[in-house]
Design a protein around this motif. Structure first.
Motif, PDB file in Angstrom:
ATOM      1  N   MET A   1      45.230  45.499  47.972  1.00 27.93           N
ATOM      2  CA  MET A   1      44.075  44.997  47.293  1.00 27.93           C
ATOM      3  C   MET A   1      44.414  43.644  46.701  1.00 27.93           C
ATOM      4  O   MET A   1      45.578  43.354  46.422  1.00 27.93           O
ATOM      5  CB  MET A   1      43.601  46.004  46.248  1.00 27.93           C
ATOM      6  N   ASP A   2      43.397  42.823  46.507  1.00 26.99           N
ATOM      7  CA  ASP A   2      43.591  41.537  45.854  1.00 26.99           C
ATOM      8  C   ASP A   2      43.402  41.707  44.351  1.00 26.99           C
ATOM      9  O   ASP A   2      42.480  42.395  43.913  1.00 26.99           O
ATOM     10  CB  ASP A   2      42.570  40.513  46.361  1.00 26.99           C
ATOM     11  N   ARG A  19      48.379  39.839  46.042  1.00 26.33           N
ATOM     12  CA  ARG A  19      48.016  40.895  46.987  1.00 26.33           C
ATOM     13  C   ARG A  19      48.967  42.044  46.680  1.00 26.33           C
ATOM     14  O   ARG A  19      50.189  41.875  46.760  1.00 26.33           O
ATOM     15  CB  ARG A  19      48.202  40.398  48.419  1.00 26.33           C
ATOM     16  N   ASP A  56      35.629  45.017  42.463  1.00 28.68           N
ATOM     17  CA  ASP A  56      34.746  44.600  43.555  1.00 28.68           C
ATOM     18  C   ASP A  56      33.525  43.850  43.023  1.00 28.68           C
ATOM     19  O   ASP A  56      32.384  44.116  43.384  1.00 28.68           O
ATOM     20  CB  ASP A  56      34.340  45.786  44.431  1.00 28.68           C
ATOM     21  N   ARG A  70      38.699  46.910  46.910  1.00 32.28           N
ATOM     22  CA  ARG A  70      39.339  45.794  47.619  1.00 32.28           C
ATOM     23  C   ARG A  70      39.784  44.682  46.682  1.00 32.28           C
ATOM     24  O   ARG A  70      40.663  43.906  47.025  1.00 32.28           O
ATOM     25  CB  ARG A  70      38.371  45.216  48.647  1.00 32.28           C
ATOM     26  N   GLU A  71      39.135  44.591  45.487  1.00 39.41           N
ATOM     27  CA  GLU A  71      39.441  43.470  44.594  1.00 39.41           C
ATOM     28  C   GLU A  71      39.285  43.879  43.133  1.00 39.41           C
ATOM     29  O   GLU A  71      38.319  44.542  42.766  1.00 39.41           O
ATOM     30  CB  GLU A  71      38.462  42.324  44.895  1.00 39.41           C
TER      31      GLU A  71
END
Length: 81
Positions: A1-2, A19, A56, A70-71
């Motif tokens: 994930m970032d 990351r 996200d 993801r973020e």
């Protein structure tokens, strides 16, 4: 994930983005992992009351789950003026 860092959080960490591979189940667990990474991360995450988080691109709290995320972004509270 970032993992994204903004404003003074980015300044303390020293770069705008990481990351990461993590087994953390919540944002709080991710923060604990980051704190252990290096002293500069510990300094950036020393006071969670001074931080906001988005998962996200949606505002969230530190107990938000990370499954499928993801973020994650960390930033100081916004102020008007």
């Amino acid at each position: 994930m970032d993992v994204l860092y903004f404003a003074w959080v980015r300044e303390r960490v020293g770069h705008p983005k990481d990351r990461v591979e993590t087994n953390a189940e919540t944002v709080r667990e991710l923060v604990n992992e980051l704190r252990e990474k290096e002293e500069r991360y510990a300094a950036a995450f020393a006071d969670l009351d001074a931080l906001r988080v988005a998962v996200d691109q949606e505002l969230a709290d530190f107990d938000a789950p990370l499954s499928g995320v993801r973020e994650v972004a960390f930033f100081p509270p916004m102020t008007g003026g």
